[in-house]
Motif scaffolding. Structure first.
Motif, PDB file in Angstrom:
ATOM      1  N   LEU A  88      37.330 -15.690  58.244  1.00  6.92           N
ATOM      2  CA  LEU A  88      36.884 -16.561  56.737  1.00  6.92           C
ATOM      3  C   LEU A  88      36.900 -15.512  55.625  1.00  6.92           C
ATOM      4  CD1 LEU A  88      33.835 -18.804  58.450  1.00  6.92           C
ATOM      5  CD2 LEU A  88      35.994 -19.736  57.111  1.00  6.92           C
ATOM      6  N   ARG A  89      36.529 -14.439  55.903  1.00  2.00           N
ATOM      7  CA  ARG A  89      36.561 -13.467  54.685  1.00  2.00           C
ATOM      8  C   ARG A  89      38.212 -13.433  54.265  1.00  2.00           C
ATOM      9  NH1 ARG A  89      34.659  -7.471  53.482  1.00  2.00           N
ATOM     10  NH2 ARG A  89      32.502  -8.237  54.380  1.00  2.00           N
ATOM     11  N   GLN A  90      39.093 -12.855  55.424  1.00  3.95           N
ATOM     12  CA  GLN A  90      40.458 -12.629  54.881  1.00  3.95           C
ATOM     13  C   GLN A  90      41.072 -14.037  54.462  1.00  3.95           C
ATOM     14  OE1 GLN A  90      38.443 -11.670  57.310  1.00  3.95           O
ATOM     15  NE2 GLN A  90      39.899 -10.806  59.045  1.00  3.95           N
ATOM     16  N   GLU A  91      40.675 -15.252  54.612  1.00  2.00           N
ATOM     17  CA  GLU A  91      41.455 -16.393  54.223  1.00  2.00           C
ATOM     18  C   GLU A  91      40.814 -16.517  52.571  1.00  2.00           C
ATOM     19  OE1 GLU A  91      39.756 -19.378  53.080  1.00  2.00           O
ATOM     20  OE2 GLU A  91      41.698 -20.616  53.051  1.00  2.00           O
ATOM     21  N   LEU A  92      39.639 -16.245  52.441  1.00  2.00           N
ATOM     22  CA  LEU A  92      38.911 -16.425  51.250  1.00  2.00           C
ATOM     23  C   LEU A  92      39.827 -15.359  50.305  1.00  2.00           C
ATOM     24  CD1 LEU A  92      37.115 -18.364  49.751  1.00  2.00           C
ATOM     25  CD2 LEU A  92      35.387 -16.480  50.206  1.00  2.00           C
ATOM     26  N   ASP A  93      39.985 -14.370  50.719  1.00  2.00           N
ATOM     27  CA  ASP A  93      40.624 -13.240  49.871  1.00  2.00           C
ATOM     28  C   ASP A  93      41.960 -13.548  49.614  1.00  2.00           C
ATOM     29  OD1 ASP A  93      41.382  -9.658  50.096  1.00  2.00           O
ATOM     30  OD2 ASP A  93      40.589 -10.786  48.392  1.00  2.00           O
ATOM     31  N   ARG A 140      45.983 -16.132  45.228  1.00  2.00           N
ATOM     32  CA  ARG A 140      46.704 -17.302  44.826  1.00  2.00           C
ATOM     33  C   ARG A 140      46.257 -18.059  43.851  1.00  2.00           C
ATOM     34  NH1 ARG A 140      48.267 -19.570  50.597  1.00  2.00           N
ATOM     35  NH2 ARG A 140      46.290 -20.431  49.814  1.00  2.00           N
ATOM     36  N   TRP A 141      45.043 -18.693  44.155  1.00  2.00           N
ATOM     37  CA  TRP A 141      44.534 -19.463  42.984  1.00  2.00           C
ATOM     38  C   TRP A 141      42.821 -19.608  43.155  1.00  2.00           C
ATOM     39  CZ3 TRP A 141      48.752 -22.340  45.551  1.00  2.00           C
ATOM     40  CH2 TRP A 141      48.020 -22.915  46.878  1.00  2.00           C
ATOM     41  N   PRO A 142      42.295 -19.911  41.999  1.00  2.00           N
ATOM     42  CA  PRO A 142      40.871 -19.874  42.256  1.00  2.00           C
ATOM     43  C   PRO A 142      40.444 -21.146  43.064  1.00  2.00           C
ATOM     44  CG  PRO A 142      41.522 -20.032  39.728  1.00  2.00           C
ATOM     45  CD  PRO A 142      42.577 -20.339  40.447  1.00  2.00           C
ATOM     46  N   ALA A 143      39.430 -21.177  43.609  1.00  2.00           N
ATOM     47  CA  ALA A 143      38.679 -22.152  44.376  1.00  2.00           C
ATOM     48  C   ALA A 143      37.541 -22.767  43.588  1.00  2.00           C
ATOM     49  CB  ALA A 143      37.994 -21.569  45.723  1.00  2.00           C
ATOM     50  N   ARG A 144      37.562 -24.067  43.439  1.00  2.00           N
ATOM     51  CA  ARG A 144      36.355 -24.645  42.324  1.00  2.00           C
ATOM     52  C   ARG A 144      35.615 -25.641  43.267  1.00  2.00           C
ATOM     53  NH1 ARG A 144      39.541 -27.788  38.423  1.00  2.00           N
ATOM     54  NH2 ARG A 144      41.359 -27.979  40.242  1.00  2.00           N
ATOM     55  N   PHE A 145      34.423 -25.843  42.850  1.00  2.36           N
ATOM     56  CA  PHE A 145      33.429 -26.548  43.470  1.00  2.36           C
ATOM     57  C   PHE A 145      32.937 -27.562  42.347  1.00  2.36           C
ATOM     58  CE2 PHE A 145      32.417 -25.511  47.874  1.00  2.36           C
ATOM     59  CZ  PHE A 145      33.132 -24.247  47.918  1.00  2.36           C
ATOM     60  N   MET A 146      32.601 -28.670  42.547  1.00  2.07           N
ATOM     61  CA  MET A 146      31.721 -29.489  41.432  1.00  2.07           C
ATOM     62  C   MET A 146      30.449 -29.386  41.923  1.00  2.07           C
ATOM     63  SD  MET A 146      34.420 -32.808  41.092  1.00  2.07           S
ATOM     64  CE  MET A 146      33.094 -33.591  40.289  1.00  2.07           C
ATOM     65  N   LEU A 147      29.526 -29.386  40.758  1.00  6.10           N
ATOM     66  CA  LEU A 147      28.040 -29.318  41.153  1.00  6.10           C
ATOM     67  C   LEU A 147      27.682 -31.023  40.984  1.00  6.10           C
ATOM     68  CD1 LEU A 147      25.446 -28.025  41.962  1.00  6.10           C
ATOM     69  CD2 LEU A 147      25.007 -27.572  39.742  1.00  6.10           C
ATOM     70  N   MET A 148      27.294 -31.574  42.066  1.00  2.00           N
ATOM     71  CA  MET A 148      26.947 -32.944  41.941  1.00  2.00           C
ATOM     72  C   MET A 148      25.215 -32.811  42.067  1.00  2.00           C
ATOM     73  SD  MET A 148      29.848 -34.493  41.838  1.00  2.00           S
ATOM     74  CE  MET A 148      29.344 -36.041  42.055  1.00  2.00           C
ATOM     75  N   MET A 149      24.610 -33.680  41.343  1.00  2.00           N
ATOM     76  CA  MET A 149      23.159 -33.610  41.158  1.00  2.00           C
ATOM     77  C   MET A 149      22.811 -35.227  41.385  1.00  2.00           C
ATOM     78  SD  MET A 149      20.518 -32.863  38.168  1.00  2.00           S
ATOM     79  CE  MET A 149      20.787 -34.231  37.212  1.00  2.00           C
ATOM     80  N   THR A 150      22.224 -35.351  42.684  1.00  2.00           N
ATOM     81  CA  THR A 150      21.631 -36.853  42.750  1.00  2.00           C
ATOM     82  C   THR A 150      20.366 -37.049  42.390  1.00  2.00           C
ATOM     83  OG1 THR A 150      22.780 -36.775  44.830  1.00  2.00           O
ATOM     84  CG2 THR A 150      21.289 -38.562  44.779  1.00  2.00           C
ATOM     85  N   ILE A 151      19.957 -38.047  41.598  1.00  2.00           N
ATOM     86  CA  ILE A 151      18.663 -38.396  41.070  1.00  2.00           C
ATOM     87  C   ILE A 151      17.798 -39.199  42.223  1.00  2.00           C
ATOM     88  CG2 ILE A 151      17.563 -39.331  39.090  1.00  2.00           C
ATOM     89  CD1 ILE A 151      19.830 -38.532  37.356  1.00  2.00           C
ATOM     90  N   GLY A 152      16.738 -38.812  42.442  1.00  2.00           N
ATOM     91  CA  GLY A 152      15.801 -39.650  43.214  1.00  2.00           C
ATOM     92  C   GLY A 152      15.173 -40.747  42.656  1.00  2.00           C
ATOM     93  N   GLU A 153      14.443 -41.626  43.379  1.00  4.71           N
ATOM     94  CA  GLU A 153      13.687 -42.784  42.709  1.00  4.71           C
ATOM     95  C   GLU A 153      12.313 -42.568  43.390  1.00  4.71           C
ATOM     96  OE1 GLU A 153      15.779 -46.340  43.793  1.00  4.71           O
ATOM     97  OE2 GLU A 153      16.865 -46.303  41.782  1.00  4.71           O
ATOM     98  N   ALA A 154      11.239 -43.426  42.691  1.00  5.74           N
ATOM     99  CA  ALA A 154      10.270 -43.584  43.539  1.00  5.74           C
ATOM    100  C   ALA A 154      10.420 -44.054  44.930  1.00  5.74           C
ATOM    101  CB  ALA A 154       9.157 -44.381  42.725  1.00  5.74           C
ATOM    102  N   GLY A 155       9.860 -43.453  45.751  1.00  8.00           N
ATOM    103  CA  GLY A 155       9.803 -43.804  47.212  1.00  8.00           C
ATOM    104  C   GLY A 155      10.829 -43.151  48.166  1.00  8.00           C
TER     105      GLY A 155
END
Lengths: 240, 340, 467
Positions: free
Chosen positions: B233-238, B243-258
């Protein structure tokens, strides 16, 4: 991951891939277990809930087998015509009931299916549509097995709604454990904890999929959950 | 907060369940790699949360990916939960952490449940299941037990299964952990922060939310039937980040009462509103792994105004448990925002 | 000409002259005796109270007496299964099984209902007495339960007493608008801006509001025709919490820049000598309901002041371009001709409401009196529970599906609100809105039952059941 082990061990590992073994499983093992540990069919439609987002963008997956005499290209053509001839009706319904995001009629083998995404209560949705496009319902359901009992839909409203609900597919929950809870609830088991056996999950799933042959896998995937059709129209500025 | 002695007990119990433990290392998520990157909030993020890293400017970030196992032996290819701990470095010198794992829910509702879990989480010798046993399983329409990996002498699977059989709240986490597998890359897994936080918007509105990281490259696991690779895993990441950056989207889920606000064993329904809060771009594996991978210590309570913890008991226990563990292994202390 | 004598009076009449009501929740102890009792109620015997019909002849009755039967009650009477099957599902399941649809969760959940509603299988008959004083109520009750063996009283009697001017707890005027029926009501006497409701809105066997749709009439016809369904509910009103919320909301509004838009004519226009804070309390109260407290003036006609100007009607209005908040209670529950998402459903979910307050009037000087409960003993009458009462409860009262500007919120007065996530928008003259948050649940359900209100012919039919 075979690593070492006797030839017998390798043989047993390969068994589940063998066609004859799969047939033995399906034709002999499953019926035996269905008889030993019977499983009741689960109800269709989304799980009842009072939370707002749970009542928006619900899925309806309706599978209606055509009548025996309609199980042919002629019967399917009749079904296709029933929809095509009523295009105006369908759009009038869509615009005036206002709670449907998407709807489509699909013919699969000898079944006429209706898949839709709607907001709010299921009974209200069907009832409002009976009032607006009852004619289309009548034309389509007349071709379906058992449909005559609930026609004309305008005069048998409650029965028609129940009939549609019975043909709406069970939605296997998004998580495997919620599926176990569904089965338990059907048997009156609402305990917080019990003496379960998680390793039986595959069998329970297999037997449930025998009782509910057609199912929806999960409650559906949504790009913008939590908004009603009217809200989407209002925010996009196209009127509602 | 938990009693200091409870936090110590939590860490000690976890350590005592490990067949081998290096005191200078974490008792869980031991093997990991530090990565550098930056985070840019989406244009709507600041409408939901006034925290500084959501203001829209580019924020430096330090991330540590890890394997959940507490063993010092590295087995990247074994089925295991992965962790992604992110530190957002704010312009004024403060920092805030977001800790996430590939398992979307926890297996204990509170500290008592966790202590009970540690009683079951014992390493037992594992052998390959006899073929006759496997046939018996198949006749019962059960899935035969997974064969041990090469080099795997013990595992805690049987114990954890008993725990799950006894406690319905734990079943989802245990079930998912069992099938989680190994990702082909740390950058190709989805990570969930599990616990609920309360975020405050500019209008003072507070919302209960849960965060998740979605990999832009998509989720992909290795083939479970192929022999596992112990160290890739470390070598793979390196290699990937060169070659190119790795990106993640930060998703925020909004909860409801209950919804289960304070119960980390229950995920929220898929029908909740999801907001895109921003994108994390990972640029390179950190040069100084001793600092970025080992000494750095994250804490879910390292928060800034705009984000507050919910009443989740496990989240509360983590504050002190992480501190105790950090002290025991000599990790770097950072002054964190003192909240009671 | 419609036969008023065949339907029970409480369906078509409000009994406005009778300030006291008593509901008796009864269990059938002896099936044969109960049948005889029913037959006697509908046939002029004098040892049991007579069912008040819709036809009063020359004189008003001194007291009024009406009954409703639950599914369990019909079964206990020995109604044949072939007939029982023809009743609607929701009625068969009973109100306690429909909790999620009705928002009966948390404190309002059926598991928390006190006796006699805790044990729904034993609730067979709900008998209602309307009278001018308690002595008359007692007299009719004694007459109804005279032999002590036919019917068993479950729990205590539920008494209600109306306040002057139709006031109910929270300070509003109730009973201002009821559906007027084609062929029944005199159009001139009572203009309300709404189309006359077809008789099928409230009686089985007649054309319904939905064009061409017919509800199933329970069989045999004598049993079902001219009958109707009632959702009887005991609704506890948290008056103290309501008054406190009005204050909190007023304080919040005072801190907003746009507060002047809410009092365009000054605080005095709301009430002589009122402080801005008190005026805002009334503005919030009026907005929550859709009618001003005290006067009952609809916000749709008069959004800025509670006084009814000459020429204005309390009932003759519509919502086309009014400033009544979209989420206000009366607008949510009865959108009249206003724009709603489910256009076909305008006027299709109307209900006849017969409610009477119970509990002492709130005294601001002595706000907290924890032992005393206050609320409304209410009846929501409609020919089809699923299409009217339930449909309104699950999609309109809660969820707010009828208007995208309120979707995701619950009725501010009656809805299943959680103070952590609830909200309610107040519209301003400029077109903007101010959002109020933190509304707790003001009304909790403390019991109820779905009952069938049989016609007089049906009561005689049940009275003559053999087997």
């Amino acid at each position: 991951m075979p690593n070492g082990g006797s030839w017998f061990d390798q043989f047993v590992n390969e068994l589940p891939k063998k066609p004859w073994f799969k047939r033995v499983g399906a034709w002999i093992l499953v019926p035996i277990w269905a008889w030993r540990t019977p499983v009741k069919p689960l109800r269709g439609g989304p799980r009842p809930s009072i939370q707002p987002a749970d009542n928006l963008q619900s899925m309806m997956n309706l599978i209606m087998p055509l009548k025996r005499e309609n199980k042919s290209p002629i019967g399917r053509a009749k079904a296709a015509l029933a929809i095509a001839e009523n295009k105006d009706q369908i759009f009038a319904g869509l615009d005036n009931v206002g709670t449907v995001h998407f709807a489509r009629f699909v013919i699969v083998n000898d079944n006429i299916c209706m898949f839709s995404v709607y907001d709010g209560d299921f009974s209200n949705y069907i009832r409002d549509f009976i009032a607006t496009i009852g004619g289309v319902f009548d034309a389509v359901v007349a071709l379906v097995e058992g449909g005559d009992d609930v026609l004309p839909s305008a005069h048998k409203v409650e029965a028609f709604i129940e009939w549609i609900r019975r043909h709406d597919l069970y939605q296997v929950p998004d998580t495997a454990t919620d599926f176990l809870r569904d089965q338990e609830a059907l048997n009156g088991d609402n305990a917080a904890s019990g003496n379960d056996d998680l390793s039986l999950l595959p069998r329970k799933l297999i037997l449930q999929l025998r009782a509910n042959a057609n199912v929806s896998l999960g409650s559906g995937y949504r790009a913008y959950p939590g908004y009603s059709a009217a809200q989407v129209r209002e925010r996009l500025g196209i009127g509602w | 907060m938990v009693d200091a002695s409870v936090a110590q007990r939590l860490v000690d119990d976890m350590i005592s369940n490990l067949p081998k433990h290096d005191p200078g290392k974490r008792p869980v998520h031991t093997i990991g790699v530090g990565v550098d990157g930056y985070f840019t909030a989406s244009d709507v993020a600041r409408k939901y949360c006034i925290a500084e890293h959501f203001s829209g400017q580019r924020i430096c970030a330090k991330v540590r990916f890890s394997n959940a196992s507490g063993s010092p032996e590295q087995h990247d290819g074994w089925s295991d939960v992965r962790g992604m701990a992110t530190r957002f470095l704010l312009p004024n010198g403060a920092a805030t952490d977001l800790i996430a794992t590939t398992l979307g829910e926890f297996f204990a509702r509170n500290v008592e449940d966790f202590f009970e879990f540690t009683k079951f989480d014992k390493q037992k010798p594992c052998q390959r299941e006899s073929p006759w046993r496997k046939i018996l399983d198949m006749l019962q329409l059960k899935v035969p037990r997974r064969a041990p990996y090469p080099g795997e002498k013990t595992n805690a699977g049987a114990g954890i299964l008993s725990y799950a059989n006894r406690h319905r709240f734990a079943q989802l986490a245990v079930f998912e952990a069992k099938l989680i597998g190994a990702p082909v890359s740390y950058a190709r897994a989805a990570y969930h922060a599990i616990h609920t936080f309360m975020v405050e918007g500019p209008d003072g509105v507070r919302r209960p939310v849960r965060f998740s990281w979605q990999p832009v490259a998509g989720v992909r696991n290795t083939n479970p039937d192929a022999p596992p690779d112990d160290n890739y895993l470390r070598q793979e990441l390196d290699h990937r980040l060169r070659r190119w950056p790795a990106r993640f989207m930060l998703m925020m889920t909004i909860g409801e009462a209950g919804d289960a606000i304070d119960d980390p064993t229950r995920p929220w329904p898929a029908k909740r509103v999801r907001v895109v809060m921003g994108t994390l771009t990972l640029t390179n594996v950190a040069e100084d792994q001793a600092a970025a991978g080992e000494h750095i210590s994250f804490n879910p309570w390292r928060l800034v105004p705009g984000i507050e913890p919910s009443g989740d008991p496990i989240l509360h226990a983590r504050r002190d448990a992480y501190e105790v563990s950090r002290k025991m292994r000599g990790g770097i202390a950072c002054p964190f925002f003192n909240r009671s | 000409m419609f036969n008023f004598a065949d339907v029970q009076g409480n369906i078509v009449r409000g009994y406005r002259g009778k300030p006291r009501v008593r509901h008796l929740v009864l269990e059938i102890a002896d099936r044969i005796a109960a049948r005889r009792w029913l037959a006697a109620c509908a046939s002029g015997g004098d040892n049991v109270p007579q069912i008040t019909t819709g036809d009063w002849g020359a004189d008003k009755p001194v007291t009024c007496f009406n009954i409703g039967l639950t599914y369990e009650g019909l079964r206990a009477l020995g109604t044949p299964d072939s007939s029982l099957e023809t009743f609607p599902n929701e009625f068969i399941e009973g109100m306690h099984a429909r909790a999620l649809k009705l928002g009966d969760v948390g404190e309002s959940a059926p598991e928390n209902w006190p006796a006699p509603f805790k044990d729904p299988k034993r609730i067979h008959l709900v008998a209602t007495i309307y009278a001018s004083d308690i002595a008359q109520l007692n007299q009719v009750q004694d007459q109804a339960l005279a032999d002590g063996r036919t019917l068993r009283l479950l729990g205590g009697a539920l008494d209600g007493c109306s306040f002057p001017d139709d006031l109910v707890h929270f300070g509003y005027r109730d009973n201002l608008t009821q559906p007027r029926f084609a062929g029944v009501h005199d159009a001139e006497r009572y203009a309300d801006g709404q189309p006359k409701a077809p008789l099928g809105t409230v009686l089985l066997g007649h054309p319904t509001n939905f064009e061409g749709l017919e509800w199933r009439v329970p069989e045999p016809e004598q049993l079902g025709h001219n009958g109707t369904f009632n959702a009887f509910r005991v609704l506890k009103q948290e008056v103290v919490a309501f008054e406190e919320f009005l204050g909190t909301a007023a304080d919040h509004l005072l801190s907003q820049a746009s507060v002047d838009e809410l009092l365009p004519l000054g605080a005095d226009a709301i009430g002589q000598g009122l402080s801005p804070r008190d005026a805002l309390r009334e503005v919030v109260a009026g907005s929550i309901c859709g009618r001003w407290r005290g006067t009952g003036t609809p916000l749709a006609l008069s959004p800025d002041r509670p006084n009814l100007l000459p020429g204005m009607s309390l009932t003759d209005f519509d919502y086309d371009s009014s400033r009544c908040p979209y989420g206000a209670h009366i607008r949510r529950c009865n959108p009249r001709g206003g724009q709603i998402v489910q256009r076909v459903a305008n006027n299709s979910r109307r209900l006849v409401r017969r409610g009477m307050p119970y509990g002492p009037l709130y005294d601001p000087a002595n706000p907290r009196d924890p032992e005393l409960e206050r609320g409304l003993l209410s009846n929501f009458i409609g020919a089809n529970l699923g299409a009217q009462f339930e449909a309104m409860s699950c999609d309109w009262l809660n969820l707010g599906l009828q208007d995208p500007r309120i979707t995701g919120s619950n009725d501010p007065m009656l809805g299943a609100n959680d103070f952590k996530t609830s909200w309610f928008d107040l519209p301003l003259r400029s077109g903007r809105t101010i959002r109020l948050r933190g509304l707790p649940r003001f009304v909790q359900t403390r019991g109820g039952a779905y009952t069938f209100l049989p016609s007089l012919s049906a009561i005689r039919f049940l009275g003559s059941l053999m087997m």
